[in-house]
Design a protein around this motif. Sequence first.
Motif, PDB file in Angstrom:
ATOM      1  N   GLN A 197      -9.906  13.487   3.964  1.00  0.00           N
ATOM      2  CA  GLN A 197     -10.218  14.776   3.355  1.00  0.00           C
ATOM      3  C   GLN A 197      -9.100  15.754   3.656  1.00  0.00           C
TER       4      GLN A 197
ATOM      5  N   TRP B   7       0.833  -1.197   0.000  1.00  0.00           N
ATOM      6  CA  TRP B   7       0.000   0.000   0.000  1.00  0.00           C
ATOM      7  C   TRP B   7       0.871   1.252   0.000  1.00  0.00           C
TER       8      TRP B   7
ATOM      9  N   GLU C 197      -5.109   9.700  -0.386  1.00  0.00           N
ATOM     10  CA  GLU C 197      -5.592   8.326  -0.521  1.00  0.00           C
ATOM     11  C   GLU C 197      -4.577   7.337   0.036  1.00  0.00           C
TER      12      GLU C 197
ATOM     13  N   TRP D 191       0.575   5.812   0.385  1.00  0.00           N
ATOM     14  CA  TRP D 191      -0.172   7.062   0.532  1.00  0.00           C
ATOM     15  C   TRP D 191       0.053   7.925  -0.703  1.00  0.00           C
TER      16      TRP D 191
ATOM     17  N   GLU E 277      -9.460   7.065   2.590  1.00  0.00           N
ATOM     18  CA  GLU E 277      -9.274   8.418   2.068  1.00  0.00           C
ATOM     19  C   GLU E 277      -9.462   9.428   3.187  1.00  0.00           C
TER      20      GLU E 277
ATOM     21  N   ARG F  84      -3.751   3.634  -0.932  1.00  0.00           N
ATOM     22  CA  ARG F  84      -4.125   2.827  -2.090  1.00  0.00           C
ATOM     23  C   ARG F  84      -3.263   1.572  -2.202  1.00  0.00           C
TER      24      ARG F  84
ATOM     25  N   VAL G 265      -8.769   1.493  -3.473  1.00  0.00           N
ATOM     26  CA  VAL G 265      -8.533   2.597  -2.546  1.00  0.00           C
ATOM     27  C   VAL G 265      -8.951   2.091  -1.174  1.00  0.00           C
TER      28      VAL G 265
ATOM     29  N   ARG H 107      -7.620  15.612  -1.350  1.00  0.00           N
ATOM     30  CA  ARG H 107      -7.700  14.340  -0.640  1.00  0.00           C
ATOM     31  C   ARG H 107      -6.316  13.694  -0.537  1.00  0.00           C
TER      32      ARG H 107
END
Length: 389
Positions: A83, A56, A67, A58, A81, A69, A78, A65
């Motif tokens: 904000q 994974w 994410e 960032w 997430e 992922r 995804v 945003r």
Amino acid sequence: MTMTILRASTLGVAAWLAAGTIHAVYAAPAAEFPNPLPAETIPKVEKLPAHYPTTWSWLNFAGDRIELRNVGSDSREVKGELQSHDSATLLIADNRPEIYVADTVWSRGARGTRTDFITIYDKQTFEATGEIVLPGAKRALITAMEGLIAFTDEQRMALVFNFTPASSVTVVDLVKRKPLAEIEIPGCSLVYPSGARGFSTLCSSGTLLSIRLDANGAVAGRSESKVFNPLDTDPLFTQSASLGGVRYFPSLHGRLQPVDMKGDDVKVLPDWPLVPAADAAEHWRPSGWQLIASDEQKLLYIVMQVDAHEGTHKDPGNEVWVFNPATKARVKRLRLVRRGQSIAVTHGADPQLLVQAGERLDVYDLQGMLLRSLDLPGLKSRMNIEPVR
């Protein structure tokens, strides 16, 4: 009006007949499905694992945003997430189950009263568990990039770079969740952790200023290096990669400048050229945004651009060159399918090279084969990539 009513009535009858027909069609095979699917719970909230897989990463979209992922699988999910708003920056704690996002909002959207703050999120649920308001409305609003926020003192403190255009650093206690001090660094920019509890910063005089902090976040000592950054002829990029406490900065014309930041006595080490003599005629230079990365094999990866010249230093590059800093030699050239500008290398047993190429994230193996390409919908600018450790 009468005609409209009649037409509506006619349509109503037709709709009723159609509904009856549809009912008959769908009612007929009902016996074939004796166990209908259960109703789905909405909203459905799941917890992430306490320790994320190293497949994974960032992805900070530098505006709307951040994410988390899965970049190591063709499923491309995804996973979560956060904000974010203006030039949000990210820190991930290793010794606490917390995520820290420094952000800025205005009371009227793009105007009004400004508030700078750090939001603390739970790693598994992404729920906000706390907030630290930063005083003075001074946080540097540049974009997502290295040097705007950093840990120090075994991740107990965060260092937030301010720019108004006077420059300073706000020291924040992340455990007690409060600002501790503001340290002025006139003429200097960005923060790079150095020593056990401190930071270094690049200065407009071509020097490096290093600050030691006490347990309360106040200045306990400071020192300044000799001039080593030739700003008028071959300045350093502010992006760097760290290996064993030594931070490596590429220069615009193709040098690599190491700085030993392991201890409180920060040392500027001898630089060395990146471009072999055989390639000099093709005018290769470092270029891009997050243009340098390191891996667990103690190798450095640098985005390189052919036919580079004055003013192209932020353009995406054609290749990624791999260097062994122990021998000061290039060991590999990776040709990119699409020109890239931000790179990172994932960790773990099967490391992969992540390359932002416009609105896509290309994933390569470390031999240069493209494994997959992920869409980055909504990306409006450069991206900051931080693989999970």
